[in-house]
Design an enzyme around this catalytic site. Structure first.
Site, PDB file in Angstrom:
ATOM      1  N   LYS A  90      19.294  53.739  44.162  1.00 53.51           N
ATOM      2  CA  LYS A  90      20.129  54.823  43.617  1.00 53.51           C
ATOM      3  C   LYS A  90      21.321  55.121  44.530  1.00 53.51           C
ATOM      4  CE  LYS A  90      17.826  55.935  39.884  1.00 53.51           C
ATOM      5  NZ  LYS A  90      18.433  55.752  38.558  1.00 53.51           N
ATOM      6  N   CYS A 147      17.204  52.143  32.901  1.00 54.15           N
ATOM      7  CA  CYS A 147      17.174  53.318  33.806  1.00 54.15           C
ATOM      8  C   CYS A 147      17.124  52.941  35.273  1.00 54.15           C
ATOM      9  CB  CYS A 147      15.918  54.152  33.558  1.00 54.15           C
ATOM     10  SG  CYS A 147      15.709  54.592  31.878  1.00 54.15           S
ATOM     11  N   GLU A 173      19.188  56.184  24.395  1.00 54.61           N
ATOM     12  CA  GLU A 173      18.533  54.870  24.383  1.00 54.61           C
ATOM     13  C   GLU A 173      17.677  54.699  23.125  1.00 54.61           C
ATOM     14  OE1 GLU A 173      17.541  53.043  28.394  1.00 54.61           O
ATOM     15  OE2 GLU A 173      15.554  53.413  27.575  1.00 54.61           O
ATOM     16  N   GLU A 190      32.313  52.022  38.397  1.00 52.58           N
ATOM     17  CA  GLU A 190      32.361  52.498  37.006  1.00 52.58           C
ATOM     18  C   GLU A 190      31.736  53.879  36.840  1.00 52.58           C
ATOM     19  OE1 GLU A 190      30.682  49.928  38.154  1.00 52.58           O
ATOM     20  OE2 GLU A 190      28.773  49.615  37.128  1.00 52.58           O
ATOM     21  N   SER A 238      19.907  48.088  27.126  1.00 53.45           N
ATOM     22  CA  SER A 238      20.554  49.268  26.571  1.00 53.45           C
ATOM     23  C   SER A 238      21.793  49.573  27.408  1.00 53.45           C
ATOM     24  CB  SER A 238      19.582  50.445  26.654  1.00 53.45           C
ATOM     25  OG  SER A 238      20.272  51.654  26.504  1.00 53.45           O
ATOM     26  N   GLU A 298      19.865  54.020  20.275  1.00 53.54           N
ATOM     27  CA  GLU A 298      20.345  52.635  20.342  1.00 53.54           C
ATOM     28  C   GLU A 298      19.268  51.673  19.840  1.00 53.54           C
ATOM     29  OE1 GLU A 298      21.694  51.861  24.305  1.00 53.54           O
ATOM     30  OE2 GLU A 298      22.493  49.899  23.736  1.00 53.54           O
ATOM     31  N   CYS A 324       8.683  53.993  39.425  1.00 57.86           N
ATOM     32  CA  CYS A 324       9.349  54.832  40.443  1.00 57.86           C
ATOM     33  C   CYS A 324       8.347  55.503  41.392  1.00 57.86           C
ATOM     34  CB  CYS A 324      10.189  55.902  39.777  1.00 57.86           C
ATOM     35  SG  CYS A 324      11.267  55.257  38.505  1.00 57.86           S
ATOM     36  N   GLU A 348      23.721  52.684  43.365  1.00 64.25           N
ATOM     37  CA  GLU A 348      24.137  52.977  41.985  1.00 64.25           C
ATOM     38  C   GLU A 348      25.223  54.060  41.952  1.00 64.25           C
ATOM     39  OE1 GLU A 348      21.454  55.135  39.392  1.00 64.25           O
ATOM     40  OE2 GLU A 348      21.881  53.767  37.737  1.00 64.25           O
TER      41      GLU A 348
END
Ligand code: FES
Length: 590
Positions: free
Chosen positions: A369, A310, A284, A377, A330, A287, A514, A372
């Site tokens: 999560k 994230c 990141e 993908e 990102s 980037e 978090c 996720e």
């Protein structure tokens, strides 16, 4: 500031005009029970519908009892908070609520943490004299959250969180009277709504009406399978909160005990998501620098600010609500999802095992999560990079079920090589931490100079939206930070309208980041708990021998041996992702 004087249970107090009786009582150490009321001070989060009437008090001179959470203190007021009349009224209110509540306390996922159960105990409710009609609403199971509406008491805290704080708009009250429920529009399933699975509704639900999908059973099953090599990764915020489940003070770091417990549970390798957070910074941060340098050279195709990626709740949010901006976050995967392919494509090969025989489990402070790791993908030929994600709460349950004496455990170390991390990665768990970690690396790579001081205190804190300018040796880098999706929305609206000029923005879906995730031990509205968890992460960072991601020797080795270079071909293949326009995918029945 105008003050008012009143007497509560014989104690005199003076408070600012506008203060509620509930708040005034706190100033003299009197706790009044509440149910629909909820607040997270410092984050401007408050639910005060005054609907449940559990907080009623007697105010001298008034015929009716008054709800303490909505009634303002006034000069000369005399209040009784625990008179016989008050106690009887509270008991009756609770008995009525319980009259249509399913008596499933033995098996309810919220058992032990249910506020209704605690109130029943506190108010001495031992039987329910009323026979109410029972609600029989269907259960709604999404990839991350379960709605069991029969247990809903219509306090509407979830609705406040979902609409006012997160501005997601997935939950609101529908129907009237006994048929009233909190549900997505048209009473569709959560999966068909714009729900981000941030889990903040779960965090504030006082009963078992909203809970996370349990992955701990699946984990027990794979641990029992001798064919499988089971690897676990633990997110930074977990170590700052897990101890609360075992009676420790909030903010007690239990990193070593957590590792020891995971080894006792039978995981073959106990690794750290922090390792993958260092990797995230490499990708990141590169980037950010790539976009920045191209932008400074006048490349008009470059879009800034770069947004962190994230947080899966945040990703779901912009995919649903701001799909036109999906080319600016990102492309770096989250640490959880970077860890998965590194474990299965690098570590499994080192061990000489097939990726299908490696099971990757994550322990996360997060409910999103769970969703996720199920995204298509993030699978290779149908095999998920991360198989299961359990929350901090689920891990605590697993430890308790296995009769592990957590407090007696020695401190143990993560396994190498995917357990080695720097201070930069630990602070990923709190608002401002990801961008601070990125700045530590980006500064040194961009300027070629060593940072004198790695702490960027200007990026820390709990203000809902923060900005700061970091001096990259003469180049001012404008940073924005938002925690909570409602705050993120404000920054996104500004970007859309061209009103802000940030180079980089960090966004975390949950208030506090978090540490306040939907899978953490319930904080019951105590924002001090969140602050203590954040302080614990900064302590762990300060005590680490290496505090910059690009100096992690195991990360350097991983690039040398396997990945090549940041943003290189292999990194793109394994560590980067793309986003979808999900704006049209909601509220459509298949
Ligand atoms: Fe005051 Fe519900 S807590 S009315």
């Amino acid at each position: 500031m105008e003050l008012v004087k009143l007497t509560i249970d014989g104690k005199e107090t003076e408070v600012e005009k506008g203060t509620t009786i509930l708040q005034a009582a706190k100033t003299v150490g009197i706790d009044i029970p509440t149910l629909c009321f909820f607040e997270l001070k410092d984050m401007h989060i408050e639910n005060r519908p005054g609907s449940c009437r559990i907080c009623v008090v007697e105010v001298q001179g008034r015929r009716n009892l008054a709800p303490a959470c909505t009634t303002r203190a006034d000069n000369g007021m005399v209040v009784k908070t625990h008179s016989i009349r008050v106690l009887n009224a509270r008991r009756t209110v609770l008995e009525l609520i319980l009259s249509d509540h399913p008596a499933e306390c033995l098996t309810c996922p919220k058992a032990g943490n249910c506020e209704l159960q605690k109130l029943a105990e506190q108010l001495g409710v031992r039987e329910i004299p009323y026979q109410g009609a029972q609600s029989t609403y269907r259960k709604d199971t999404s990839p991350a959250i379960i709605r069991n509406v029969d247990k809903c008491i219509m306090c509407r805290r979830c609705e406040m969180m979902c609409n006012d704080v997160q501005t997601v708009g997935a939950l609101s009250a529908v129907n009237r009277g006994f048929m009233a429920v909190v549900a997505p529009a048209f009473e569709m399933n959560l999966e068909k709504s714009p729900c981000t699975y941030c889990g903040q509704c779960v965090s504030v639900c006082p009963t078992g009406a909203l809970t996370e999908v349990d992955h701990s059973r699946n984990v027990i099953n794979v641990l029992a399978d001798p064919e499988k090599t089971v690897v676990i990764q633990t997110a930074p915020a977990v170590r700052a909160a897990l101890g609360e489940e075992f009676g420790l003070e909030p903010g007690t770091l239990v990193t070593g005990k957590m590792v020891a417990a995971l080894k006792r549970l039978g995981f073959d390798y106990v690794f750290d998501t922090d390792f993958a957070a260092d990797l995230t910074i490499m990708e990141e941060g590169s980037e950010l620098l790539d976009r920045l340098t191209r932008y400074l050279k006048g490349d008009k195709s470059v879009r800034l600010p770069i947004l962190t990626s994230c947080c899966p709740g945040w990703v779901n949010f912009f995919e649903h609500q701001f799909p036109e901006l999906r080319d600016i976050p990102s492309t770096a995967k989250s640490p959880q999802q970077m860890f998965g392919p590194v474990a299965k494509e690098y570590f499994a090969k080192k061990l000489g095992i097939d990726r299908k025989n490696m099971i990757v489990v994550s322990v996360m402070p997060c409910v999103a999560k769970k969703y996720e790791c199920q995204r298509e993908e993030f699978k290779m030929n149908g095999d998920p990079d991360v198989n299961y994600s359990i929350t901090t709460r689920e891990l605590a349950h697993l430890i308790k079920q296995s009769n592990i004496d957590f407090m007696a455990l020695p401190d143990e170390e993560f396994d190498a090589p995917l357990g080695e991390s720097t201070g930069a990665s630990v602070i990923f768990g709190t608002t401002g931490g990801v961008i601070e970690a990125a700045c530590r690396t980006a500064y040194e790579v961009y300027t070629g100079k060593k940072l004198d001081k790695v702490d960027f205190n200007q990026l820390r804190g709990f203000e809902n939206i923060r900005h700061a300018t970091i001096d990259f040796d003469g180049l001012p880098i404008n940073i924005g930070i938002a925690h909570g999706l409602g705050n993120a929305r404000k920054l996104l609206e500004d970007i859309k309208e061209g009103r802000n000029h940030f180079h980089a923005i960090e966004i975390m879906a949950c208030p506090g980041g978090c540490i306040g995730g939907g899978g953490q031990p319930y904080h019951h509205g105590d924002s001090e708990i969140l602050k203590k968890r954040a302080a614990a992460l900064y302590r762990e960072d300060a005590n680490k021998p290496i505090r910059k991601s690009h100096e992690n020797p195991f990360i350097i080795e991983l690039y040398k041996e396997f990945l090549g270079k940041p943003l290189g071909e292999k990194s793109h293949q394994l560590l980067h992702t793309h986003y979808f326009d999900k704006s049209a995918s909601v509220f459509i029945e298949e």
